[in-house]
Scaffold this motif. Structure first.
Motif, PDB file in Angstrom:
ATOM      1  N   TYR A  77      39.425 -14.398   9.050  1.00 20.34           N
ATOM      2  CA  TYR A  77      39.013 -13.463  10.092  1.00 20.34           C
ATOM      3  C   TYR A  77      37.871 -12.569   9.594  1.00 20.34           C
ATOM      4  CZ  TYR A  77      39.297  -9.491  13.299  1.00 20.34           C
ATOM      5  OH  TYR A  77      38.993  -8.494  14.180  1.00 20.34           O
ATOM      6  N   ASP A  78      38.020 -12.001   8.393  1.00 23.62           N
ATOM      7  CA  ASP A  78      36.968 -11.158   7.819  1.00 23.62           C
ATOM      8  C   ASP A  78      35.690 -11.955   7.579  1.00 23.62           C
ATOM      9  OD1 ASP A  78      38.604  -8.943   7.872  1.00 23.62           O
ATOM     10  OD2 ASP A  78      39.265  -9.179   5.786  1.00 23.62           O
ATOM     11  N   TRP A  79      35.826 -13.200   7.150  1.00 17.52           N
ATOM     12  CA  TRP A  79      34.674 -14.059   6.911  1.00 17.52           C
ATOM     13  C   TRP A  79      33.939 -14.335   8.225  1.00 17.52           C
ATOM     14  CZ3 TRP A  79      32.849 -18.907   8.212  1.00 17.52           C
ATOM     15  CH2 TRP A  79      31.856 -19.446   7.397  1.00 17.52           C
ATOM     16  N   LEU A  80      34.680 -14.580   9.302  1.00 18.94           N
ATOM     17  CA  LEU A  80      34.071 -14.820  10.614  1.00 18.94           C
ATOM     18  C   LEU A  80      33.322 -13.585  11.108  1.00 18.94           C
ATOM     19  CD1 LEU A  80      36.963 -16.769  12.362  1.00 18.94           C
ATOM     20  CD2 LEU A  80      34.757 -17.710  11.650  1.00 18.94           C
ATOM     21  N   LEU A  81      33.896 -12.407  10.900  1.00 19.87           N
ATOM     22  CA  LEU A  81      33.218 -11.166  11.282  1.00 19.87           C
ATOM     23  C   LEU A  81      31.950 -10.957  10.461  1.00 19.87           C
ATOM     24  CD1 LEU A  81      36.169  -8.646  11.727  1.00 19.87           C
ATOM     25  CD2 LEU A  81      34.870  -9.797  13.513  1.00 19.87           C
ATOM     26  N   LYS A  82      32.057 -11.191   9.164  1.00 17.73           N
ATOM     27  CA  LYS A  82      30.920 -10.988   8.268  1.00 17.73           C
ATOM     28  C   LYS A  82      29.760 -11.915   8.609  1.00 17.73           C
ATOM     29  CE  LYS A  82      29.626 -11.027   3.418  1.00 17.73           C
ATOM     30  NZ  LYS A  82      30.050 -11.332   2.055  1.00 17.73           N
ATOM     31  N   HIS A  83      30.071 -13.142   8.974  1.00 14.20           N
ATOM     32  CA  HIS A  83      29.038 -14.127   9.293  1.00 14.20           C
ATOM     33  C   HIS A  83      28.691 -14.155  10.776  1.00 14.20           C
ATOM     34  CE1 HIS A  83      30.143 -15.384   5.255  1.00 14.20           C
ATOM     35  NE2 HIS A  83      28.917 -15.841   5.189  1.00 14.20           N
ATOM     36  N   ARG A  84      29.149 -13.150  11.500  1.00 14.97           N
ATOM     37  CA  ARG A  84      28.804 -12.914  12.906  1.00 14.97           C
ATOM     38  C   ARG A  84      29.117 -14.077  13.831  1.00 14.97           C
ATOM     39  NH1 ARG A  84      23.252  -9.439  12.257  1.00 14.97           N
ATOM     40  NH2 ARG A  84      24.211  -7.818  11.024  1.00 14.97           N
ATOM     41  N   TYR A  85      30.269 -14.668  13.637  1.00 12.29           N
ATOM     42  CA  TYR A  85      30.745 -15.681  14.574  1.00 12.29           C
ATOM     43  C   TYR A  85      31.286 -15.026  15.842  1.00 12.29           C
ATOM     44  CZ  TYR A  85      30.209 -19.664  11.486  1.00 12.29           C
ATOM     45  OH  TYR A  85      29.683 -20.647  10.706  1.00 12.29           O
ATOM     46  N   CYS A  86      31.561 -13.725  15.776  1.00 13.58           N
ATOM     47  CA  CYS A  86      32.076 -12.989  16.927  1.00 13.58           C
ATOM     48  C   CYS A  86      31.566 -11.546  16.854  1.00 13.58           C
ATOM     49  CB  CYS A  86      33.590 -13.041  16.970  1.00 13.58           C
ATOM     50  SG  CYS A  86      34.378 -12.519  15.450  1.00 13.58           S
ATOM     51  N   ASP A  87      31.758 -10.829  17.946  1.00 10.39           N
ATOM     52  CA  ASP A  87      31.285  -9.451  18.060  1.00 10.39           C
ATOM     53  C   ASP A  87      32.351  -8.496  17.515  1.00 10.39           C
ATOM     54  OD1 ASP A  87      30.245  -7.009  18.760  1.00 10.39           O
ATOM     55  OD2 ASP A  87      29.826  -7.550  20.841  1.00 10.39           O
ATOM     56  N   ALA A  88      32.114  -7.956  16.340  1.00 10.76           N
ATOM     57  CA  ALA A  88      33.091  -7.075  15.681  1.00 10.76           C
ATOM     58  C   ALA A  88      33.314  -5.793  16.461  1.00 10.76           C
ATOM     59  CB  ALA A  88      32.628  -6.760  14.257  1.00 10.76           C
ATOM     60  N   ASN A  89      32.265  -5.237  17.071  1.00  9.29           N
ATOM     61  CA  ASN A  89      32.410  -4.001  17.835  1.00  9.29           C
ATOM     62  C   ASN A  89      33.274  -4.206  19.076  1.00  9.29           C
ATOM     63  OD1 ASN A  89      30.763  -2.537  16.076  1.00  9.29           O
ATOM     64  ND2 ASN A  89      28.922  -3.207  17.142  1.00  9.29           N
ATOM     65  N   LEU A  90      33.104  -5.329  19.735  1.00  8.38           N
ATOM     66  CA  LEU A  90      33.896  -5.640  20.923  1.00  8.38           C
ATOM     67  C   LEU A  90      35.370  -5.825  20.553  1.00  8.38           C
ATOM     68  CD1 LEU A  90      33.699  -6.118  23.960  1.00  8.38           C
ATOM     69  CD2 LEU A  90      33.192  -8.513  23.479  1.00  8.38           C
ATOM     70  N   ILE A  91      35.636  -6.522  19.475  1.00  9.82           N
ATOM     71  CA  ILE A  91      37.013  -6.728  19.019  1.00  9.82           C
ATOM     72  C   ILE A  91      37.646  -5.394  18.630  1.00  9.82           C
ATOM     73  CG2 ILE A  91      38.412  -7.736  17.172  1.00  9.82           C
ATOM     74  CD1 ILE A  91      36.637 -10.210  17.331  1.00  9.82           C
ATOM     75  N   ALA A  92      36.871  -4.517  18.001  1.00 13.86           N
ATOM     76  CA  ALA A  92      37.395  -3.195  17.638  1.00 13.86           C
ATOM     77  C   ALA A  92      37.815  -2.410  18.878  1.00 13.86           C
ATOM     78  CB  ALA A  92      36.352  -2.422  16.845  1.00 13.86           C
ATOM     79  N   LYS A  93      37.073  -2.538  19.957  1.00  8.53           N
ATOM     80  CA  LYS A  93      37.428  -1.856  21.204  1.00  8.53           C
ATOM     81  C   LYS A  93      38.668  -2.480  21.840  1.00  8.53           C
ATOM     82  CE  LYS A  93      34.441   1.384  21.568  1.00  8.53           C
ATOM     83  NZ  LYS A  93      34.852   2.770  21.496  1.00  8.53           N
ATOM     84  N   TRP A  94      38.815  -3.798  21.772  1.00  6.41           N
ATOM     85  CA  TRP A  94      39.979  -4.471  22.357  1.00  6.41           C
ATOM     86  C   TRP A  94      41.277  -3.995  21.729  1.00  6.41           C
ATOM     87  CZ3 TRP A  94      37.523  -9.977  22.104  1.00  6.41           C
ATOM     88  CH2 TRP A  94      36.692 -10.161  23.206  1.00  6.41           C
TER      89      TRP A  94
END
Length: 151
Positions: A77-94
């Protein structure tokens, strides 16, 4: 003498090969949407709606794998966030109460389209139906038709 590294990228963590085909299909859809957005005429914001939707779907996929299904590891999960496979800011809001169904970050930021406040798609549909003066179809930012958590 120390040999210099030729590649700084770390190898993907275990489990990435299981979700890689799905992430690649999202990337292909995103590339097609970006190419289409460049060729579209009309309002600029409307041409970006499909890009926002695909980014939302990809981020929601990773979010549900980690938080809901617990199908991937923290390391992945951290690797996917670091490599920008998903929007970390959006997930933080969810993860915050009241933002579970948020469509995009743009809808909660103060902008000229939102009159310095929250977007109309964040207003519960029941409230919109009571007020006959408001004719809401789609958000001007991302094309959302309502992402308030109380809907």
């Amino acid at each position: 003498m120390v040999r210099p590294r030729t590649s700084r990228a770390k190898k993907a963590p275990d489990g990435f090969h299981n979700i890689e085909p799905t992430l690649n299909s999202f990337e292909d859809k995103l590339k097609d949407a970006q190419a289409t957005a460049l060729s579209k005429t009309g309002r600029k914001s409307e041409s970006l709606w499909e890009i926002f939707r695909i980014t939302h779907q990809k981020s929601r996929y990773v979010y549900e794998l980690y938080y809901k299904k617990k199908a991937i590891s923290k390391e992945l999960y951290d690797w996917l966030l670091k490599h920008r496979y998903c929007d970390a800011n959006l997930i933080a809001k969810w993860k915050k109460q009241g933002y579970e169904n948020l469509c995009c970050i743009k809808c909660i930021q103060g902008s000229e389209n939102n009159n310095g406040g929250t977007c109309i798609c964040r207003v519960p549909k029941a409230t919109l139906e009571k007020n006959e003066n408001i004719k809401f179809k789609e958000c001007v930012n991302c094309g959302c038709r309502g992402c308030a958590s109380s809907d």
